[in-house]
Motif scaffolding. Structure first.
Motif, PDB file in Angstrom:
ATOM      1  N   GLY A  33       0.820  -1.210   0.000  1.00  0.00           N
ATOM      2  CA  GLY A  33       0.000   0.000   0.000  1.00  0.00           C
ATOM      3  C   GLY A  33       0.849   1.252   0.000  1.00  0.00           C
ATOM      4  O   GLY A  33       0.561   2.217  -0.738  1.00  0.00           O
ATOM      5  N   ILE A  34       1.893   1.262   0.793  1.00  0.00           N
ATOM      6  CA  ILE A  34       2.793   2.418   0.862  1.00  0.00           C
ATOM      7  C   ILE A  34       3.477   2.626  -0.492  1.00  0.00           C
ATOM      8  O   ILE A  34       3.589   3.758  -0.977  1.00  0.00           O
ATOM      9  CB  ILE A  34       3.835   2.223   1.982  1.00  0.00           C
ATOM     10  N   LEU A  35       3.924   1.542  -1.112  1.00  0.00           N
ATOM     11  CA  LEU A  35       4.601   1.635  -2.402  1.00  0.00           C
ATOM     12  C   LEU A  35       3.657   2.128  -3.497  1.00  0.00           C
ATOM     13  O   LEU A  35       4.029   2.980  -4.308  1.00  0.00           O
ATOM     14  CB  LEU A  35       5.183   0.277  -2.786  1.00  0.00           C
ATOM     15  N   GLU A  36       2.444   1.639  -3.521  1.00  0.00           N
ATOM     16  CA  GLU A  36       1.469   2.097  -4.513  1.00  0.00           C
ATOM     17  C   GLU A  36       1.205   3.592  -4.354  1.00  0.00           C
ATOM     18  O   GLU A  36       1.122   4.328  -5.345  1.00  0.00           O
ATOM     19  CB  GLU A  36       0.170   1.312  -4.390  1.00  0.00           C
ATOM     20  N   LYS A  37       1.073   4.038  -3.113  1.00  0.00           N
ATOM     21  CA  LYS A  37       0.833   5.457  -2.847  1.00  0.00           C
ATOM     22  C   LYS A  37       2.028   6.296  -3.303  1.00  0.00           C
ATOM     23  O   LYS A  37       1.859   7.348  -3.929  1.00  0.00           O
ATOM     24  CB  LYS A  37       0.582   5.652  -1.354  1.00  0.00           C
ATOM     25  N   ALA A  38       3.230   5.821  -3.025  1.00  0.00           N
ATOM     26  CA  ALA A  38       4.438   6.543  -3.429  1.00  0.00           C
ATOM     27  C   ALA A  38       4.557   6.591  -4.954  1.00  0.00           C
ATOM     28  O   ALA A  38       4.956   7.623  -5.514  1.00  0.00           O
ATOM     29  CB  ALA A  38       5.678   5.883  -2.823  1.00  0.00           C
ATOM     30  N   GLU A  39       4.207   5.493  -5.627  1.00  0.00           N
ATOM     31  CA  GLU A  39       4.265   5.475  -7.091  1.00  0.00           C
ATOM     32  C   GLU A  39       3.260   6.461  -7.694  1.00  0.00           C
ATOM     33  O   GLU A  39       3.577   7.151  -8.669  1.00  0.00           O
ATOM     34  CB  GLU A  39       3.998   4.067  -7.618  1.00  0.00           C
ATOM     35  N   ARG A  40       2.063   6.527  -7.120  1.00  0.00           N
ATOM     36  CA  ARG A  40       1.065   7.490  -7.609  1.00  0.00           C
ATOM     37  C   ARG A  40       1.567   8.918  -7.425  1.00  0.00           C
ATOM     38  O   ARG A  40       1.460   9.753  -8.326  1.00  0.00           O
ATOM     39  CB  ARG A  40      -0.262   7.301  -6.879  1.00  0.00           C
ATOM     40  N   ARG A  41       2.122   9.189  -6.259  1.00  0.00           N
ATOM     41  CA  ARG A  41       2.625  10.537  -5.984  1.00  0.00           C
ATOM     42  C   ARG A  41       3.781  10.889  -6.916  1.00  0.00           C
ATOM     43  O   ARG A  41       3.865  12.022  -7.411  1.00  0.00           O
ATOM     44  CB  ARG A  41       3.080  10.655  -4.531  1.00  0.00           C
ATOM     45  N   LEU A  42       4.672   9.952  -7.157  1.00  0.00           N
ATOM     46  CA  LEU A  42       5.793  10.191  -8.053  1.00  0.00           C
ATOM     47  C   LEU A  42       5.294  10.482  -9.469  1.00  0.00           C
ATOM     48  O   LEU A  42       5.783  11.400 -10.133  1.00  0.00           O
ATOM     49  CB  LEU A  42       6.746   8.994  -8.062  1.00  0.00           C
ATOM     50  N   GLY A  43       4.320   9.705  -9.904  1.00  0.00           N
ATOM     51  CA  GLY A  43       3.750   9.955 -11.233  1.00  0.00           C
ATOM     52  C   GLY A  43       3.145  11.333 -11.334  1.00  0.00           C
ATOM     53  O   GLY A  43       3.316  12.043 -12.340  1.00  0.00           O
ATOM     54  N   MET A  44       2.409  11.734 -10.305  1.00  0.00           N
ATOM     55  CA  MET A  44       1.801  13.060 -10.295  1.00  0.00           C
ATOM     56  C   MET A  44       2.868  14.153 -10.307  1.00  0.00           C
ATOM     57  O   MET A  44       2.733  15.164 -11.018  1.00  0.00           O
ATOM     58  CB  MET A  44       0.899  13.217  -9.071  1.00  0.00           C
TER      59      MET A  44
END
Length: 70
Positions: A33-44
């Motif tokens: 969950g933490i990694l998915e959230k970080a990946e979304r934020r990085l993409g944004m």
């Protein structure tokens, strides 16, 4: 060591290993969950930076340019 003692020891070991696997599974699920959230934020952030670069410079975003050593 009697068979009953060996069986008891094995049951204890299985119980311990089962508990450990369940704890590790919970940790992995949290990290996912933490990694998915970080990946979304990085993409944004990458999209926002590309937009900022294209608006300010009017050229190809730096992330899409080839490095100078190529």
């Amino acid at each position: 060591m009697s068979d009953e003692t060996r069986i008891t020891a094995l049951e204890e070991q299985i119980a311990y290993l089962t508990k450990t696997v369940e704890e590790l599974s919970d940790i992995v699920a949290q990290q996912e969950g933490i990694l998915e959230k970080a990946e979304r934020r990085l993409g944004m952030l990458m999209e926002a930076e590309a937009l900022r670069q294209s608006e300010s410079e009017g050229t190809v975003p730096l992330a899409d340019q080839r490095p100078p050593h190529w």
